[in-house]
Design an enzyme around this catalytic site. Structure first.
Site, PDB file in Angstrom:
ATOM      1  N   ASP A 196       0.850  -1.263   0.194  1.00  0.00           N
ATOM      2  CA  ASP A 196      -0.395   0.441  -0.251  1.00  0.00           C
ATOM      3  C   ASP A 196       0.588   1.416   0.025  1.00  0.00           C
ATOM      4  OD1 ASP A 196      -1.270   2.387   0.911  1.00  0.00           O
ATOM      5  OD2 ASP A 196      -2.643   1.216   2.173  1.00  0.00           O
ATOM      6  N   ARG A 231      -9.620  13.384  -4.889  1.00  0.00           N
ATOM      7  CA  ARG A 231      -9.736  11.991  -3.618  1.00  0.00           C
ATOM      8  C   ARG A 231      -9.647  10.506  -4.683  1.00  0.00           C
ATOM      9  NH1 ARG A 231      -9.177  12.469   1.976  1.00  0.00           N
ATOM     10  NH2 ARG A 231      -8.364  14.467   1.282  1.00  0.00           N
TER      11      ARG A 231
END
Ligand code: DSN
Length: 418
Positions: A196, A231
């Site tokens: 990640d 986002r």
């Protein structure tokens, strides 16, 4: 697109937030300021379009233009990170992790991930998050004396646990992550490797952090942190079989219709991230973080691990008799926005914490340089050493406002979305 403002309540809050971003200095390590073009793409007709499925395989008609947008976004993301496959639909980093875990694991499988209290993320096994609910997470952490990961210790844990998956990546770790070592540990332990890279995606794109793409089975990210896009989340991998599973896990596994207006904005941001300007930006982010960290340490502040290799640092405020929440409020009161953060081996609860996390991604976007970092480091250290000195706070508030005003974010740009 012309329109009339009729909703005063909402527009006044939006204007106030725009002014706040313009007038304060943003030190939250996970935030950034996307370009006006990225923001404008999100306020377009694409928000109206349902496009469940993938390009040329949709469950709705009229997708010819959004297909083009998604194809471009996927191609640019692959080019940016040198990967063979990409999925740009995850609504957030957590949604990307939901999909990756669903694709790689069965319920109940063991995962070894960075301990949440040492800098990991909620979607890496928090007991109340889906990850902690459905899989058996175990944590590795940093050493108490160095504040750094010891890869030999991670290896020992992996060899004794034999997890199905090792997860590398963090939300509050200020040192480079050795993805090659993680790959070797995963291979020896018979585990898959998921990375990640939400926090460092922009640093990887800009060539100032090693890329996990050659080493990981799957890489997830957010698009709005150091990568400076809208986002959202995204996933890359090299294996076609993993991509098939990931695509199914994103839709219909965890999401319905993709947000096509956000995917258009992601595509614009990926293009921006391929430029030489962005490479310079990424280098400056790390350089600024280093100078800020050195200034803080030089003025008697303790940083976890003593400094930083990336865009963030964790400042321990216990020696000043403070907790993270108090330090966060104090810095906010002079126009420096950051967040309280647990430090490794913290004795405080998360809502208090013993540290603050500070990052340089957003302040570098607005053009602050090394001299500004020296000034800012002095402000932060002085304030944290003298939290009750009102005249000091008043002086710094004025100087911080002047620094923000001399480096405007959007003012003067033809920002359609403002
Ligand atoms: N909330 C993000 C961060 O602050 O790091 C992670 O999702």
């Amino acid at each position: 697109m012309e329109f009339q403002r009729t909703d005063d309540a909402i527009w006044s809050a939006i204007d106030a937030e725009t002014n706040r971003q313009e007038e304060q200095l943003e030190l939250i390590a996970s935030e950034n300021n996307a370009s006006a073009e990225v923001i404008a793409a999100m306020g377009t007709s694409l928000t109206n379009k349902y496009a469940e499925g993938y390009p040329n395989r949709r469950y709705y008609g009229g997708c010819e233009h959004v297909d083009e947008v998604e194809d471009i976004a996927r191609d640019r993301l692959k080019q940016l990170f040198g990967s063979d496959r990409a999925n740009v639909q995850p609504h957030s980093g957590t949604q990307a992790n939901v999909a990756a875990l669903m694709a790689l694991l069965s319920a109940g499988d063991k995962v070894l991930a960075m301990d949440l209290n040492h800098g990991g993320h909620l979607s890496h096994g928090h007991p109340k998050n889906f990850s902690g609910e459905f899989y058996e997470f175990h944590g590795y952490g940093v050493e108490e004396d160095t504040g750094r990961l010891d890869m030999d210790r991670v290896r020992e844990q992996a060899m004794s646990l034999r997890p199905k998956l090792i997860l590398a990546g963090a939300s509050a770790y200020s040192r480079s992550i050795d993805f090659k070592a993680f790959r070797s540990i995963a291979d020896d332990a018979g585990a898959l490797l998921l990375v990640d890279m939400a926090h460092i995606a922009g640093l990887v794109a800009g060539g100032v952090h090693e890329s996990p793409v050659p080493y990981a089975d799957v890489v997830t990210m957010t698009t709005h942190k150091t990568l400076r896009g809208p986002r959202g989340g995204a996933i890359v991998c090299n294996d076609v079989e993993w991509l098939k599973k990931i695509n199914t896990a994103v839709f219909p596994g965890g999401q319905g219709g993709p947000l096509m207006h956000v995917i258009a904005a992601k595509a614009i941001a990926f293009r921006e991230a391929m430029t030489d300007d962005f490479k310079t930006y990424a280098k400056n982010v790390v350089e600024n973080a280093n100078i800020l960290a050195e200034t803080l340490v030089g003025r008697g502040m303790r940083l976890v691990s003593g400094g930083t290799d990336n865009h963030l640092m964790l400042v321990d405020v216990t020696a000043q008799g403070l907790t993270g929440d108090v330090a966060e409020d104090l810095l906010h009161s002079v126009g420096l926005t950051c967040n309280k953060n647990l430090i490794p081996y913290d004795q405080q609860p998360p809502m208090k914490a013993s540290g603050v996390r500070i990052g340089t991604a957003a302040i570098t976007t607005r053009g602050l340089n090394g001299d500004d970092m020296r000034t800012m480091g002095a402000w932060i250290a002085d304030l944290l050493h003298s939290p009750n000195d009102d005249s000091l706070a008043k002086r710094i508030r004025g100087e911080a406002a002047a620094m923000a005003a001399s480096h405007p974010l959007y003012k003067g740009q033809a920002a359609a979305a403002r």
